[in-house]
Design a protein around this motif. Structure first.
Motif, mmCIF file in Angstrom:
data_model
loop_
_atom_site.group_PDB
_atom_site.id
_atom_site.type_symbol
_atom_site.label_atom_id
_atom_site.label_comp_id
_atom_site.label_asym_id
_atom_site.label_seq_id
_atom_site.Cartn_x
_atom_site.Cartn_y
_atom_site.Cartn_z
ATOM 1 N N GLY A 37 0.803 -1.211 0.000
ATOM 2 C CA GLY A 37 0.000 0.000 0.000
ATOM 3 C C GLY A 37 0.835 1.260 0.000
ATOM 4 N N ALA A 88 -4.551 2.172 2.665
ATOM 5 C CA ALA A 88 -4.214 2.257 1.240
ATOM 6 C C ALA A 88 -4.514 0.950 0.527
ATOM 7 N N LEU A 89 -4.302 -0.171 1.195
ATOM 8 C CA LEU A 89 -4.614 -1.459 0.593
ATOM 9 C C LEU A 89 -6.109 -1.574 0.297
#
Length: 243
Positions: A157, A168-169
């Motif tokens: 991420g 973010a992932l």
């Protein structure tokens, strides 16, 4: 789905025996982040017959992911050799000086993998490695890789490790929308597996390595640690994924 990064035949056997789905094979993991393994090592690990096979890291040197023409050509030949040796997939990537995807190189890597796969009679997985995490516009890079037919992206991420990159992932999984696999890797531990799985990623990647001291000799630098696959960690990771 869990993939274990290994560096030798014993590691491949350990991963298989403890229930890992596939392996990523590389050399010099701890010292460099991973380099291309030898033809003989790829062939030997392919013979172990891990369920989803051997994903071979193709990276000619440590350091940045910006490569010269000579380095690109070496990696293209290494892709072909890895498939010939029995790889079920290759793990590749490259960037420009501006931190963008090196699109001509990425496309050439994918084409080399597909052509080599056609010669051996089976499809080859194509994974873009963690060069992805240092690109400036990960969504744009993802879209470009989808257009080139890449199978998956290995990513933390963009963070130092998966535990720091969970938000973010999730965003990457949402953007992928099933068009490409997102595999979480980098700094993943058994304890952080549940949180990583909760992001919706398609697979997890970890090294599960431990150090064993080995005596050196003349020219060998004296006693030096050897990185080995830790059976107990692999077993625990597989158990955590299977819950």
């Amino acid at each position: 789905m869990i993939e274990i990064a290994v560096q030798d035949v014993e590691g491949a056997r350990t991963a298989k025996e403890e229930g890992a789905d596939r392996i990523e094979l590389c050399s010099a993991l701890g010292a460099t982040g991973g380099l291309t393994p030898s033809f003989g090592l790829i062939r030997a690990c392919a013979r172990v017959e891990v369920p989803q096979g051997v994903q071979v890291l193709i990276r000619s040197r440590a350091g940045s992911f910006v490569f010269s023409d000579d380095e690109r050509n070496v990696q293209l030949d290494d892709v072909r050799a890895a498939v010939e040796a029995g790889a079920s997939g290759v793990v590749v990537g490259g960037l420009t000086d501006e931190g963008k995807l090196d699109e001509p190189f990425a496309a050439a890597l994918a084409e080399a993998a597909r052509e080599a796969g056609a010669r051996v009679g089976h499809d080859i997985d194509i994974t873009f490695h963690r060069a992805f995490d240092v690109t400036r516009d990960r969504f744009a890079v993802m879209d470009a890789l989808i257009g080139m037919g890449y199978t998956r992206i290995l990513t933390s991420g963009g963070a130092a490790g998966v535990p720091e990159g969970l938000d973010a992932l999730r965003e990457l999984v949402d953007h992928a929308a099933g068009r490409i696999q997102i595999q979480a890797g980098g700094g993943l531990t058994v304890e952080s597996i549940p949180e990583a799985m909760a992001t919706g990623v398609d697979a997890l990647h970890m090294s599960a390595k431990r150090l064993v001291v080995s005596e050196g000799g003349p020219g060998g630098g004296g006693a030096a640690p050897i990185e080995c696959t830790d059976r107990d960690v692999v077993r625990a990771a597989v158990a955590a994924v299977r819950v």
